[in-house]
Scaffold this motif. Sequence first.
Motif, short mmCIF file in Angstrom:
data_model
loop_
_atom_site.label_atom_id
_atom_site.label_comp_id
_atom_site.label_asym_id
_atom_site.label_seq_id
_atom_site.Cartn_x
_atom_site.Cartn_y
_atom_site.Cartn_z
N SER A 251 0.83 -1.20 0.00
CA SER A 251 0.00 0.00 0.00
C SER A 251 0.87 1.26 0.00
O SER A 251 0.55 2.25 -0.66
N LYS A 252 1.98 1.20 0.72
CA LYS A 252 2.86 2.36 0.79
C LYS A 252 3.77 2.47 -0.44
O LYS A 252 4.02 3.57 -0.93
N LEU A 253 4.24 1.32 -0.95
CA LEU A 253 5.09 1.34 -2.14
C LEU A 253 4.33 1.92 -3.33
O LEU A 253 4.80 2.88 -3.97
N ILE A 254 3.15 1.36 -3.64
CA ILE A 254 2.39 1.83 -4.80
C ILE A 254 1.83 3.23 -4.53
O ILE A 254 1.76 4.06 -5.44
N GLY A 255 1.46 3.51 -3.27
CA GLY A 255 0.97 4.84 -2.93
C GLY A 255 2.00 5.91 -3.21
O GLY A 255 1.68 7.00 -3.70
N ASN A 256 3.28 5.61 -2.91
CA ASN A 256 4.34 6.58 -3.17
C ASN A 256 4.75 6.64 -4.63
O ASN A 256 5.18 7.68 -5.13
N LEU A 257 4.59 5.52 -5.33
CA LEU A 257 4.96 5.49 -6.74
C LEU A 257 3.89 6.09 -7.65
O LEU A 257 4.09 6.20 -8.85
N GLU A 258 2.74 6.45 -7.07
CA GLU A 258 1.72 7.14 -7.86
C GLU A 258 2.27 8.44 -8.44
O GLU A 258 1.90 8.85 -9.54
N PRO B 277 6.03 9.41 -8.53
CA PRO B 277 7.45 9.20 -8.18
C PRO B 277 8.28 10.46 -8.27
O PRO B 277 9.28 10.61 -7.57
N PHE B 278 7.88 11.41 -9.13
CA PHE B 278 8.64 12.65 -9.29
C PHE B 278 8.58 13.48 -8.01
O PHE B 278 9.60 13.99 -7.54
N ALA B 279 7.39 13.58 -7.43
CA ALA B 279 7.24 14.33 -6.18
C ALA B 279 7.97 13.63 -5.04
O ALA B 279 8.51 14.29 -4.14
N LEU B 280 8.00 12.30 -5.08
CA LEU B 280 8.67 11.53 -4.03
C LEU B 280 10.15 11.89 -3.94
O LEU B 280 10.68 12.09 -2.84
N PHE B 281 10.81 12.02 -5.07
CA PHE B 281 12.25 12.29 -5.07
C PHE B 281 12.57 13.78 -4.96
O PHE B 281 13.63 14.16 -4.51
N GLU B 282 11.61 14.61 -5.39
CA GLU B 282 11.83 16.05 -5.29
C GLU B 282 11.75 16.54 -3.85
O GLU B 282 12.51 17.40 -3.42
N ASN B 283 10.76 16.00 -3.11
CA ASN B 283 10.56 16.43 -1.72
C ASN B 283 10.53 15.19 -0.83
O ASN B 283 9.47 14.76 -0.36
N PHE B 284 11.70 14.60 -0.62
CA PHE B 284 11.79 13.36 0.15
C PHE B 284 11.46 13.64 1.62
O PHE B 284 12.06 14.49 2.26
N SER B 285 10.46 12.90 2.14
CA SER B 285 10.04 13.08 3.52
C SER B 285 9.51 11.75 4.05
O SER B 285 8.61 11.15 3.45
N LEU B 286 10.07 11.27 5.15
CA LEU B 286 9.61 10.00 5.74
C LEU B 286 8.16 10.08 6.17
O LEU B 286 7.41 9.11 6.04
N LYS B 287 7.75 11.26 6.67
CA LYS B 287 6.35 11.44 7.08
C LYS B 287 5.43 11.31 5.88
O LYS B 287 4.37 10.68 5.94
N GLU B 288 5.84 11.90 4.76
CA GLU B 288 5.02 11.84 3.54
C GLU B 288 4.98 10.42 2.99
O GLU B 288 3.93 9.94 2.54
N ILE B 289 6.11 9.73 3.04
CA ILE B 289 6.17 8.34 2.57
C ILE B 289 5.23 7.46 3.38
O ILE B 289 4.50 6.64 2.84
N TRP B 290 5.22 7.64 4.70
CA TRP B 290 4.38 6.81 5.56
C TRP B 290 2.89 7.10 5.36
O TRP B 290 2.05 6.21 5.50
N PRO C 134 -7.38 12.30 -10.69
CA PRO C 134 -6.08 12.93 -10.99
C PRO C 134 -4.97 11.89 -10.88
O PRO C 134 -4.95 11.09 -9.94
N ARG C 135 -4.06 11.85 -11.85
CA ARG C 135 -2.99 10.86 -11.82
C ARG C 135 -1.79 11.38 -12.59
O ARG C 135 -1.92 12.22 -13.48
N VAL C 136 -0.64 10.87 -12.24
CA VAL C 136 0.58 11.15 -12.99
C VAL C 136 0.73 10.04 -14.03
O VAL C 136 0.73 8.85 -13.68
#
Length: 249
Positions: free
Chosen positions: A63-70, A72-85, A213-215
Motif C-alpha cells: 500500500s505504501k510502495l504503490i501509494g508513493n509510486l503514484e 514518483p517525481f514528487a517523491l524524489f523532489e521532496n523526500f520526507s519520511l512522514k510523507e512516505i508513511w 487525478p494521476r501522474v
Amino acid sequence: MDFPVTFQIFGKTVLAHPVFETLGIFLGMRFYYYGKRKSAEKLSFNTSAAVIIGATAGALFGSKLIGNLENPFALFENFSLKEIWSNNTIVGGLAFGLIGVELAKKIVGHKESTGDLIVFPLIFAIIIGRIGCFLTGVYEETYGIPTDSVFGMHLGDKYWRHPVALYEIVFLIILWIFLKILAKKRKYPSGFLFQIFMLSYFTFRFFLDFIKPRVEIIGSLGTIQLVCICIIIYYIYKIKNREPLFRSY
C-alpha cells in the motif's frame, strides 16, 4: 455538507479518512473471524498465522510502495519520511497482500486457496474506508477530476468533481450481491470467489482511475492502472486454467 468532515479525538482534529479506515480494518477483521468460526474449512494454527502475517506484511508494504509510486517525481523532489508513511493505496495493499499470502503458504506447505473467507469482510472494510474517503473531499488524494455531469459534486473546492468514492461504494455493493448469488447457486472450486472479486475490483479500478487525478507513467496510464493490468492478466490466467470451473449441486 462541508468538506472535509473532521472529528475531535483526544483534543485533536482528525480527518474522517483515517477514522473510517481504522474502523473498516477493525470491523472487517471481526467479520472475518466470525465467518472463520462458522466455516467448515478449518486451517491449522500455523497456516492461519502464516496467512495473516503474510497478508498484513504484504499489504502494509504494498500500500505504501504503490501509494508513493503514484507520483514518483514528487517523491524524489521532496523526500520526507512522514510523507512516505502517509501515502497509501488499497490497490497496492491487495496486490502485495496476495503476494505475501502466497509466500507464507509456500513456507508452511499449504497448497489450497485461503481467499474465499476474506472476500466479504474485505468488501465490507473497503466500503467503510471509502465512506471516509468521500467525507474527506479534496483534502486527500481520493477524489475525482472536474466534471459537468449530473453526478458532479462540490467536494471542498470550487469545482464540480466526480465523487469516485461513492462510485466505488456502489460498485462494491453490487459486487457483494453478485458474489452472494454466485455462492448460493453453485459449488465452485476453493478460491474461486476470491479470484472473481480480485478480477472484478482491479478491472473496475483500472477504469475508475481515468476520472481521477494521476501522474501518467506509460502513455496515459498511471501507476495504479499498471498494477491493475498485471493483476487482471494474472487472474484471467488463473481462472482460464482452472478446470472444472463449476460443479453443480
